[in-house]
Motif scaffolding. Sequence first.
Motif, PDB file in Angstrom:
ATOM      1  N   ILE A 234       1.096  -1.154  -0.141  1.00  0.00           N
ATOM      2  CA  ILE A 234       0.028  -0.018   0.215  1.00  0.00           C
ATOM      3  C   ILE A 234       0.752   1.360  -0.365  1.00  0.00           C
ATOM      4  CG2 ILE A 234      -2.382   1.144   1.139  1.00  0.00           C
ATOM      5  CD1 ILE A 234      -2.718  -1.392  -0.211  1.00  0.00           C
ATOM      6  N   TYR A 235       0.831   2.383  -0.707  1.00  0.00           N
ATOM      7  CA  TYR A 235       1.806   3.352  -1.448  1.00  0.00           C
ATOM      8  C   TYR A 235       1.165   4.513  -0.823  1.00  0.00           C
ATOM      9  CZ  TYR A 235       5.162   0.685  -3.607  1.00  0.00           C
ATOM     10  OH  TYR A 235       6.675  -0.514  -4.853  1.00  0.00           O
ATOM     11  N   ARG A 236      -0.366   4.883  -1.402  1.00  0.00           N
ATOM     12  CA  ARG A 236      -1.633   6.143  -0.715  1.00  0.00           C
ATOM     13  C   ARG A 236      -2.105   5.463  -0.168  1.00  0.00           C
ATOM     14  NH1 ARG A 236      -4.114   9.924  -2.862  1.00  0.00           N
ATOM     15  NH2 ARG A 236      -4.247   9.056  -4.684  1.00  0.00           N
ATOM     16  N   VAL A 237      -3.209   5.837   0.223  1.00  0.00           N
ATOM     17  CA  VAL A 237      -4.263   5.814   1.404  1.00  0.00           C
ATOM     18  C   VAL A 237      -4.593   7.854   0.962  1.00  0.00           C
ATOM     19  CG1 VAL A 237      -6.067   4.776   2.531  1.00  0.00           C
ATOM     20  CG2 VAL A 237      -4.512   3.665   1.987  1.00  0.00           C
ATOM     21  N   ASP A 238      -5.807   8.177   0.631  1.00  0.00           N
ATOM     22  CA  ASP A 238      -6.553   9.580   0.656  1.00  0.00           C
ATOM     23  C   ASP A 238      -7.911   9.251   0.613  1.00  0.00           C
ATOM     24  OD1 ASP A 238      -6.591  11.904  -0.183  1.00  0.00           O
ATOM     25  OD2 ASP A 238      -7.283  11.896  -1.810  1.00  0.00           O
ATOM     26  N   VAL A 239      -8.534   9.460   1.773  1.00  0.00           N
ATOM     27  CA  VAL A 239      -9.917  10.122   2.115  1.00  0.00           C
ATOM     28  C   VAL A 239     -10.379  10.924   1.793  1.00  0.00           C
ATOM     29  CG1 VAL A 239     -11.006   9.144   4.405  1.00  0.00           C
ATOM     30  CG2 VAL A 239      -9.403   7.799   3.829  1.00  0.00           C
ATOM     31  N   SER A 240     -11.089  11.312   1.064  1.00  0.00           N
ATOM     32  CA  SER A 240     -11.540  12.426   1.549  1.00  0.00           C
ATOM     33  C   SER A 240     -12.306  12.976   2.292  1.00  0.00           C
ATOM     34  CB  SER A 240     -12.414  13.036   0.098  1.00  0.00           C
ATOM     35  OG  SER A 240     -14.054  11.930   0.044  1.00  0.00           O
ATOM     36  N   ASP A 241     -13.103  14.260   2.445  1.00  0.00           N
ATOM     37  CA  ASP A 241     -14.278  14.825   3.454  1.00  0.00           C
ATOM     38  C   ASP A 241     -15.537  13.944   3.202  1.00  0.00           C
ATOM     39  OD1 ASP A 241     -12.449  16.600   4.695  1.00  0.00           O
ATOM     40  OD2 ASP A 241     -13.170  18.286   3.804  1.00  0.00           O
ATOM     41  N   ASP A 242     -15.926  13.422   1.814  1.00  0.00           N
ATOM     42  CA  ASP A 242     -17.516  12.535   1.482  1.00  0.00           C
ATOM     43  C   ASP A 242     -16.826  11.335   1.737  1.00  0.00           C
ATOM     44  OD1 ASP A 242     -18.564  15.238   0.323  1.00  0.00           O
ATOM     45  OD2 ASP A 242     -17.738  14.607  -1.480  1.00  0.00           O
ATOM     46  N   ARG A 243     -16.257  10.748   2.376  1.00  0.00           N
ATOM     47  CA  ARG A 243     -15.414   9.569   2.784  1.00  0.00           C
ATOM     48  C   ARG A 243     -15.120   8.528   1.567  1.00  0.00           C
ATOM     49  NH1 ARG A 243     -17.158   8.717   8.500  1.00  0.00           N
ATOM     50  NH2 ARG A 243     -17.836  10.856   9.236  1.00  0.00           N
TER      51      ARG A 243
END
Length: 114
Positions: free
Chosen positions: A43-52
Amino acid sequence: MGANQPQALEQAELDRLTDELITAFKTVFDPEIPVDIYELGLIYRVDVSDDRDVVVDMTLTAPGCPVAGEMPSWVQDAVMKVEGIKSCDVNLIFDPPWDSSKMSDEAKLALNMF
């Protein structure tokens, strides 16, 4: 803030999601290696937006991995089990290439690579 703008995630909620996402990643295994993808360093990157909405950049131990076509959907399924996640996209990337230095000490110990 406009009516259509999501409210920013509070730090406590982001921390909860982070912990639960890591737990979810640890349920996915490369069938040829008895270590989960998180400890392998896939797992290189995980992005969680404000919208989930979640975007995951991950790699494989080798570009020719026999489960290359299936692994992203396994990760997506695991992420979607986390309470509150709305959507998940998984991107398979090979730059930078994976090598054993990305593995956790736990993974190295499990694979007797010390």
